[in-house]
Write an enzyme that holds these catalytic residues in place. Structure first.
Site, PDB file in Angstrom:
ATOM      1  N   HIS A  28      47.184  36.029  47.161  1.00 26.29           N
ATOM      2  CA  HIS A  28      45.906  36.358  46.514  1.00 26.29           C
ATOM      3  C   HIS A  28      44.773  35.507  47.095  1.00 26.29           C
ATOM      4  CE1 HIS A  28      48.599  37.264  42.826  1.00 26.29           C
ATOM      5  NE2 HIS A  28      48.182  38.440  43.260  1.00 26.29           N
ATOM      6  N   LYS A  52      51.204  44.471  28.625  1.00 17.74           N
ATOM      7  CA  LYS A  52      52.125  43.616  29.397  1.00 17.74           C
ATOM      8  C   LYS A  52      52.312  42.286  28.668  1.00 17.74           C
ATOM      9  CE  LYS A  52      51.570  44.791  34.312  1.00 17.74           C
ATOM     10  NZ  LYS A  52      51.079  44.242  35.588  1.00 17.74           N
ATOM     11  N   ARG A 101      50.356  44.743  51.069  1.00 15.63           N
ATOM     12  CA  ARG A 101      51.379  43.936  51.745  1.00 15.63           C
ATOM     13  C   ARG A 101      52.273  44.784  52.632  1.00 15.63           C
ATOM     14  NH1 ARG A 101      53.308  41.520  46.119  1.00 15.63           N
ATOM     15  NH2 ARG A 101      52.976  43.729  45.764  1.00 15.63           N
ATOM     16  N   SER A 139      53.649  37.581  42.542  1.00 17.14           N
ATOM     17  CA  SER A 139      53.695  36.692  41.376  1.00 17.14           C
ATOM     18  C   SER A 139      55.082  36.750  40.736  1.00 17.14           C
ATOM     19  CB  SER A 139      52.633  37.107  40.353  1.00 17.14           C
ATOM     20  OG  SER A 139      51.346  36.984  40.902  1.00 17.14           O
TER      21      SER A 139
HETATM   22  O1  PNS Z   1      47.675  42.951  39.991  1.00 16.10           O
HETATM   23  P1  PNS Z   1      47.897  44.351  39.466  1.00 16.10           P
HETATM   24  O2  PNS Z   1      48.671  44.283  38.174  1.00 16.10           O
HETATM   25  O3  PNS Z   1      48.540  45.246  40.494  1.00 16.10           O
HETATM   26  O4  PNS Z   1      46.436  44.962  39.138  1.00 16.10           O
HETATM   27  C1  PNS Z   1      46.286  46.259  38.605  1.00 16.10           C
HETATM   28  C2  PNS Z   1      44.842  46.523  38.143  1.00 16.10           C
HETATM   29  C3  PNS Z   1      44.383  45.437  37.174  1.00 16.10           C
HETATM   30  C4  PNS Z   1      43.920  46.519  39.342  1.00 16.10           C
HETATM   31  C5  PNS Z   1      44.793  47.925  37.471  1.00 16.10           C
HETATM   32  O5  PNS Z   1      45.817  48.011  36.531  1.00 16.10           O
HETATM   33  C6  PNS Z   1      43.475  48.233  36.762  1.00 16.10           C
HETATM   34  O6  PNS Z   1      42.447  48.341  37.387  1.00 16.10           O
HETATM   35  N1  PNS Z   1      43.513  48.354  35.419  1.00 16.10           N
HETATM   36  C7  PNS Z   1      42.342  48.600  34.596  1.00 16.10           C
HETATM   37  C8  PNS Z   1      42.425  49.947  33.903  1.00 16.10           C
HETATM   38  C9  PNS Z   1      41.926  51.065  34.828  1.00 16.10           C
HETATM   39  O7  PNS Z   1      40.777  51.103  35.198  1.00 16.10           O
HETATM   40  N2  PNS Z   1      42.819  51.993  35.198  1.00 16.10           N
HETATM   41  C10 PNS Z   1      42.463  53.119  36.045  1.00 16.10           C
HETATM   42  C11 PNS Z   1      42.730  52.858  37.509  1.00 16.10           C
HETATM   43  S1  PNS Z   1      44.426  53.109  37.868  1.00 16.10           S
END
Ligand code: PNS
Length: 178
Positions: A28, A52, A101, A139
Site C-alpha cells: 500500500h 466486515k 498485484r 493484509s
Molecule cells: O481494500 P479493499 O477492501 O479491496 O477496498 C475495497 C473498497 C473500499 C475500495 C470498495 O469496497 C469500496 O469502494 N467500497 C465502498 C462502497 C462502494 O462504493 N461500492 C461500489 C463500488 S464496488
C-alpha cells in the site's frame, strides 16, 4: 508575465486511494508514495464497513496510515462509510487510485471500476501496478504470519509490526496457551 507567455491552467488534481488497510502494508505504502508524485493531493480513505470484522478499528488503521505517511505533505488520511463515488464528490476528487498485484486482482478491480464509472462517469479509476517486490503481499497474509508470531518486518512498516504484536499474544510453539 509578458503577453507572449501563456499561463498553463493547472487543475488541482485530487486522488482518493480507498481500501480496507487492515493493516497498511509496504505494498500500500508503495502505491501511496507513487500516487503522491502524480497528484496534487492524495486522500487515503479507509472504508468504515460495519459488515466486515477487521482486526484494527478504523481509528487504529487511520493512525497507522498517518504515522507511515508522515513525510508526505500532500497525503491526507480519512475514512468514509458511503458509496465511494459520493464520497469522492464530497471531497471534490476526480481520480480513484487502485493497485493491481496480479491478474487475479484484475477481474475484481475491473468490476469495481466499471461500477463506479456507471455510477459517475466523471470519475476516473487509475491503476498502478504494484511493485513486483510486493506482488504476493496482502493484509490478510500479514495477519496470518503475525498470528503465528512470524517475521513481518519485510512486509509492513515498524509501527504496524508493533501494532500487530499488540493484537496477537504469541502462542508457545506447542500451541499451549502462555
Ligand atoms: O481494500 P479493499 O477492501 O479491496 O477496498 C475495497 C473498497 C473500499 C475500495 C470498495 O469496497 C469500496 O469502494 N467500497 C465502498 C462502497 C462502494 O462504493 N461500492 C461500489 C463500488 S464496488
Amino acid at each position: 508575465m509578458s503577453p507572449h507567455q501563456t499561463r498553463m491552467e493547472h487543475e488541482f488534481r485530487i486522488a482518493v486511494y480507498p481500501g480496507s488497510f487492515d493493516p497498511v502494508t509496504f505494498g500500500h505504502l508503495d502505491i501511496i508514495r507513487r500516487s503522491a508524485k502524480q497528484f496534487d493531493r492524495v486522500i487515503v480513505a479507509v472504508l468504515n464497513n460495519t459488515v466486515k470484522s477487521p482486526l484494527f478499528s478504523v481509528q487504529e488503521r487511520k493512525d497507522l496510515l498517518a504515522e507511515v505517511t508522515r513525510d508526505l505533505p500532500n497525503v491526507e488520511i480519512d475514512s468514509f462509510r458511503d458509496l465511494l463515488v459520493r464520497y469522492m464528490r464530497s471531497r471534490q476528487a476526480q481520480v480513484i487510485v487502485r493497485g493491481i498485484r496480479s491478474v487475479t486482482d484484475f477481474e475484481y478491480e475491473l468490476q469495481m471500476a466499471s461500477t463506479n464509472r456507471q455510477l459517475d462517469e466523471g470519475i476516473e479509476t487509475v491503476f498502478m501496478m504494484t511493485n513486483p517486490k510486493y506482488s504476493y503481499l496482502s493484509s490478510s497474509i500479514v495477519k496470518e504470519i503475525a498470528k503465528f508470531n512470524g517475521p513481518v518486518q519485510d512486509l509492513v512498516p515498524p509501527a504496524v509490526e508493533v501494532a500487530l504484536q499488540g493484537k496477537y499474544v504469541a502462542p508457545s510453539p506447542d500451541g499451549t496457551p502462555n
